[in-house]
Design a protein around this motif. Structure first.
Motif, PDB file in Angstrom:
ATOM      1  N   TRP A 152       0.951  -0.988   0.181  1.00  9.05           N
ATOM      2  CA  TRP A 152      -0.125  -0.005   0.194  1.00  9.05           C
ATOM      3  C   TRP A 152       0.966   1.430  -0.051  1.00  9.05           C
ATOM      4  O   TRP A 152       0.530   2.214  -0.820  1.00  9.05           O
ATOM      5  N   ARG A 153       1.920   1.403   0.510  1.00 11.84           N
ATOM      6  CA  ARG A 153       2.848   2.514   0.813  1.00 11.84           C
ATOM      7  C   ARG A 153       3.433   2.615  -0.393  1.00 11.84           C
ATOM      8  O   ARG A 153       4.173   4.042  -0.626  1.00 11.84           O
ATOM      9  N   PHE A 154       3.428   1.911  -1.214  1.00 19.95           N
ATOM     10  CA  PHE A 154       4.111   2.335  -2.606  1.00 19.95           C
ATOM     11  C   PHE A 154       3.070   2.801  -3.697  1.00 19.95           C
ATOM     12  O   PHE A 154       3.498   3.317  -4.741  1.00 19.95           O
ATOM     13  N   THR A 155       1.750   3.083  -3.560  1.00 17.51           N
ATOM     14  CA  THR A 155       0.864   3.272  -4.319  1.00 17.51           C
ATOM     15  C   THR A 155       0.791   4.858  -4.457  1.00 17.51           C
ATOM     16  O   THR A 155       0.365   5.410  -5.662  1.00 17.51           O
ATOM     17  N   GLY A 156       1.048   5.654  -3.615  1.00 20.16           N
ATOM     18  CA  GLY A 156       1.017   6.989  -3.634  1.00 20.16           C
ATOM     19  C   GLY A 156       2.043   7.661  -4.803  1.00 20.16           C
ATOM     20  O   GLY A 156       1.555   8.638  -5.360  1.00 20.16           O
ATOM     21  N   GLU A 157       3.035   7.021  -5.096  1.00 18.26           N
ATOM     22  CA  GLU A 157       3.802   7.425  -6.164  1.00 18.26           C
ATOM     23  C   GLU A 157       3.246   7.130  -7.471  1.00 18.26           C
ATOM     24  O   GLU A 157       3.754   7.901  -8.437  1.00 18.26           O
ATOM     25  N   LEU A 158       2.158   6.513  -7.619  1.00 22.28           N
ATOM     26  CA  LEU A 158       1.488   6.331  -8.959  1.00 22.28           C
ATOM     27  C   LEU A 158       0.884   7.701  -9.298  1.00 22.28           C
ATOM     28  O   LEU A 158       0.838   7.836 -10.445  1.00 22.28           O
ATOM     29  N   PHE A 159       0.419   8.480  -8.594  1.00 19.75           N
ATOM     30  CA  PHE A 159      -0.255   9.394  -8.572  1.00 19.75           C
ATOM     31  C   PHE A 159       0.710  11.083  -8.451  1.00 19.75           C
ATOM     32  O   PHE A 159      -0.006  11.901  -8.491  1.00 19.75           O
ATOM     33  N   GLN A 160       1.667  10.914  -8.591  1.00 20.54           N
ATOM     34  CA  GLN A 160       2.572  12.093  -8.745  1.00 20.54           C
ATOM     35  C   GLN A 160       2.762  12.578 -10.045  1.00 20.54           C
ATOM     36  O   GLN A 160       3.254  11.465 -11.125  1.00 20.54           O
ATOM     37  N   PRO A 161       2.736  13.604 -10.267  1.00 22.37           N
ATOM     38  CA  PRO A 161       2.412  14.129 -11.734  1.00 22.37           C
ATOM     39  C   PRO A 161       3.797  13.671 -12.648  1.00 22.37           C
ATOM     40  O   PRO A 161       4.829  14.172 -11.957  1.00 22.37           O
ATOM     41  N   VAL A 162       3.709  13.142 -13.532  1.00 18.18           N
ATOM     42  CA  VAL A 162       5.022  13.003 -14.576  1.00 18.18           C
ATOM     43  C   VAL A 162       5.048  14.270 -15.692  1.00 18.18           C
ATOM     44  O   VAL A 162       3.829  14.377 -16.299  1.00 18.18           O
ATOM     45  N   GLU A 163       5.985  14.905 -15.946  1.00 20.38           N
ATOM     46  CA  GLU A 163       6.236  16.021 -16.886  1.00 20.38           C
ATOM     47  C   GLU A 163       5.829  15.134 -18.247  1.00 20.38           C
ATOM     48  O   GLU A 163       6.591  14.264 -18.501  1.00 20.38           O
ATOM     49  N   GLY A 164       4.986  15.863 -18.862  1.00 20.73           N
ATOM     50  CA  GLY A 164       4.768  15.442 -20.217  1.00 20.73           C
ATOM     51  C   GLY A 164       3.475  14.391 -20.437  1.00 20.73           C
ATOM     52  O   GLY A 164       3.039  14.196 -21.477  1.00 20.73           O
ATOM     53  N   VAL A 165       3.096  14.228 -19.264  1.00 19.75           N
ATOM     54  CA  VAL A 165       1.602  13.586 -19.211  1.00 19.75           C
ATOM     55  C   VAL A 165       0.636  14.314 -18.718  1.00 19.75           C
ATOM     56  O   VAL A 165       0.384  14.717 -17.490  1.00 19.75           O
ATOM     57  N   GLU A 166      -0.207  14.718 -19.379  1.00 20.82           N
ATOM     58  CA  GLU A 166      -1.069  15.834 -19.384  1.00 20.82           C
ATOM     59  C   GLU A 166      -2.464  15.009 -19.123  1.00 20.82           C
ATOM     60  O   GLU A 166      -3.562  14.921 -20.069  1.00 20.82           O
ATOM     61  N   ILE A 167      -2.625  14.824 -17.921  1.00 18.01           N
ATOM     62  CA  ILE A 167      -4.029  14.067 -17.583  1.00 18.01           C
ATOM     63  C   ILE A 167      -4.483  14.949 -16.128  1.00 18.01           C
ATOM     64  O   ILE A 167      -3.749  15.647 -15.507  1.00 18.01           O
ATOM     65  N   ASP A 168      -5.627  14.238 -15.789  1.00 12.76           N
ATOM     66  CA  ASP A 168      -6.187  14.930 -14.412  1.00 12.76           C
ATOM     67  C   ASP A 168      -5.659  13.875 -13.414  1.00 12.76           C
ATOM     68  O   ASP A 168      -6.388  12.928 -13.173  1.00 12.76           O
ATOM     69  N   TRP A 169      -4.705  14.355 -12.588  1.00  9.42           N
ATOM     70  CA  TRP A 169      -4.042  13.367 -11.740  1.00  9.42           C
ATOM     71  C   TRP A 169      -4.888  13.279 -10.547  1.00  9.42           C
ATOM     72  O   TRP A 169      -5.010  12.241  -9.939  1.00  9.42           O
ATOM     73  N   ARG A 170      -5.431  14.112 -10.164  1.00 16.48           N
ATOM     74  CA  ARG A 170      -6.413  13.991  -8.932  1.00 16.48           C
ATOM     75  C   ARG A 170      -7.528  12.993  -9.516  1.00 16.48           C
ATOM     76  O   ARG A 170      -7.967  12.171  -8.402  1.00 16.48           O
ATOM     77  N   SER A 171      -8.222  13.123 -10.413  1.00 15.41           N
ATOM     78  CA  SER A 171      -9.343  11.821 -10.778  1.00 15.41           C
ATOM     79  C   SER A 171      -8.922  10.865 -11.051  1.00 15.41           C
ATOM     80  O   SER A 171      -9.489   9.904 -10.559  1.00 15.41           O
ATOM     81  N   LEU A 172      -7.642  10.678 -11.522  1.00 13.95           N
ATOM     82  CA  LEU A 172      -6.936   9.258 -11.507  1.00 13.95           C
ATOM     83  C   LEU A 172      -6.784   8.621 -10.421  1.00 13.95           C
ATOM     84  O   LEU A 172      -7.087   7.597 -10.135  1.00 13.95           O
ATOM     85  N   ASN A 173      -6.346   9.282  -9.087  1.00 13.30           N
ATOM     86  CA  ASN A 173      -6.244   8.935  -8.012  1.00 13.30           C
ATOM     87  C   ASN A 173      -7.488   8.575  -7.212  1.00 13.30           C
ATOM     88  O   ASN A 173      -7.596   7.409  -6.870  1.00 13.30           O
ATOM     89  N   SER A 174      -8.506   9.560  -7.419  1.00 18.19           N
ATOM     90  CA  SER A 174      -9.816   9.290  -6.920  1.00 18.19           C
ATOM     91  C   SER A 174     -10.314   7.821  -7.489  1.00 18.19           C
ATOM     92  O   SER A 174     -11.086   7.110  -6.839  1.00 18.19           O
ATOM     93  N   GLY A 175     -10.511   7.794  -8.813  1.00 19.38           N
ATOM     94  CA  GLY A 175     -10.757   6.700  -9.532  1.00 19.38           C
ATOM     95  C   GLY A 175     -10.196   5.366  -9.321  1.00 19.38           C
ATOM     96  O   GLY A 175     -10.917   4.327  -8.932  1.00 19.38           O
ATOM     97  N   TRP A 176      -8.756   5.612  -9.012  1.00 23.56           N
ATOM     98  CA  TRP A 176      -8.233   4.336  -8.548  1.00 23.56           C
ATOM     99  C   TRP A 176      -8.733   3.755  -7.088  1.00 23.56           C
ATOM    100  O   TRP A 176      -8.695   2.802  -6.693  1.00 23.56           O
ATOM    101  N   LEU A 177      -8.605   4.701  -6.234  1.00 20.00           N
ATOM    102  CA  LEU A 177      -9.095   4.409  -4.902  1.00 20.00           C
ATOM    103  C   LEU A 177     -10.404   3.776  -4.873  1.00 20.00           C
ATOM    104  O   LEU A 177     -10.819   2.963  -4.176  1.00 20.00           O
ATOM    105  N   GLU A 178     -11.440   4.134  -5.504  1.00 18.62           N
ATOM    106  CA  GLU A 178     -12.597   3.942  -5.528  1.00 18.62           C
ATOM    107  C   GLU A 178     -12.796   2.568  -6.077  1.00 18.62           C
ATOM    108  O   GLU A 178     -13.415   1.385  -5.482  1.00 18.62           O
ATOM    109  N   SER A 179     -12.146   2.424  -7.215  1.00 14.46           N
ATOM    110  CA  SER A 179     -11.907   0.853  -7.805  1.00 14.46           C
ATOM    111  C   SER A 179     -11.404  -0.065  -6.839  1.00 14.46           C
ATOM    112  O   SER A 179     -12.055  -1.406  -6.974  1.00 14.46           O
ATOM    113  N   VAL A 180     -10.268   0.205  -6.260  1.00 16.08           N
ATOM    114  CA  VAL A 180      -9.451  -0.819  -5.751  1.00 16.08           C
ATOM    115  C   VAL A 180     -10.125  -0.987  -4.269  1.00 16.08           C
ATOM    116  O   VAL A 180     -10.316  -2.268  -3.779  1.00 16.08           O
ATOM    117  N   THR A 181     -10.845  -0.043  -3.725  1.00 15.16           N
ATOM    118  CA  THR A 181     -11.513  -0.111  -2.426  1.00 15.16           C
ATOM    119  C   THR A 181     -12.881  -1.121  -2.617  1.00 15.16           C
ATOM    120  O   THR A 181     -12.919  -2.104  -1.783  1.00 15.16           O
TER     121      THR A 181
END
Length: 233
Positions: A152-181
């Protein structure tokens, strides 16, 4: 190209980890399934790394600190439940990531549109086994819970923005958390109480800081190429 290197390294490293199950999976059917997922990821890695330079040189001749993968994908396989927990976390993230990239105009849109279907299979495979193990025997439940908590402690890094990847990182994190939960709860597993982000969490792989097992994995992955430079077969 920072983004292509980061995403390519994620796929390359996890592909190698899954490939380590060859000859060791609990049943033959799973050996084939994990090998197919590994090959899917390797195909993604080749496309992404080719955007940066020579894919073989990038895979086999870089030093450990030059890799930009998240620390989650480099974690050792552990037992089968541990591998499934790692795959659940990553494939859920990757599907949501590719879905966003596929609708944009970035250089990754074409790859994402093609890969999102295979990544959805990776996620479905991981969810199936999470449910089967979590809601199975007392031992399988305990092992699956251990894997879920340990990674679990390794999952936060997945949602740290990557330069050049133009997406909504906040919605990515919330969608991931909802699905995994939802999957963990259906599998009668407890969602880890610790936060994804904070001082105690991991997450410096994007900056080239990796965990101890990664060095051993890279040495094994690169050994043949470095031992016989220029060889072909």
């Amino acid at each position: 190209m920072t983004a292509a290197l980061a995403l390519g390294d994620d796929a390359l490293v996890l592909s190698h980890r899954l490939g380590e199950w060859a000859g060791h999976a609990p049943v033959l059917e799973e050996e084939v399934a994990l090998a197919n997922i590994a090959l899917d990821l390797l195909g993604q890695a080749r496309v992404l790394l080719s955007l940066v330079g020579d894919e073989d040189e990038l895979a086999y001749l870089r030093e450990e600190r030059a890799f930009r993968n998240v620390q989650l994908v480099e974690q050792p396989n552990g037992d089968f439940a541990h591998t499934i927990a790692r795959q659940l976390y990553f494939s859920t993230y990757q599907r949501l990531l590719y879905e966003q990239l596929a609708t944009g105009e970035s250089p990754f849109a074409g790859l994402a549109a093609k890969a999102v279907k295979e990544v959805a299979y990776h996620q479905d495979h991981a969810e199936h086994w999470t449910l089967r193990l979590g809601d199975g025997t007392a031992e399988s439940h305990e092992r699956m819970q251990r894997g879920v908590v340990a990674l679990w402690r390794f999952t936060g890094e997945l949602f740290q923005p990557v330069e050049g990847v133009e997406i909504d990182w906040r919605s990515l994190n919330s969608g991931w958390l909802e699905s995994v939960t939802a999957v963990l709860q259906q599998a009668t597993l407890t969602v880890p109480a610790g936060p994804q982000f904070g001082a105690w969490t991991a997450g410096a792989g994007r900056q080239g800081i990796h965990t101890e097992p990664f060095g051993r994995m890279i040495a094994e992955m690169q050994h043949l190429h470095r031992s016989h430079p220029g060889a072909s077969w």
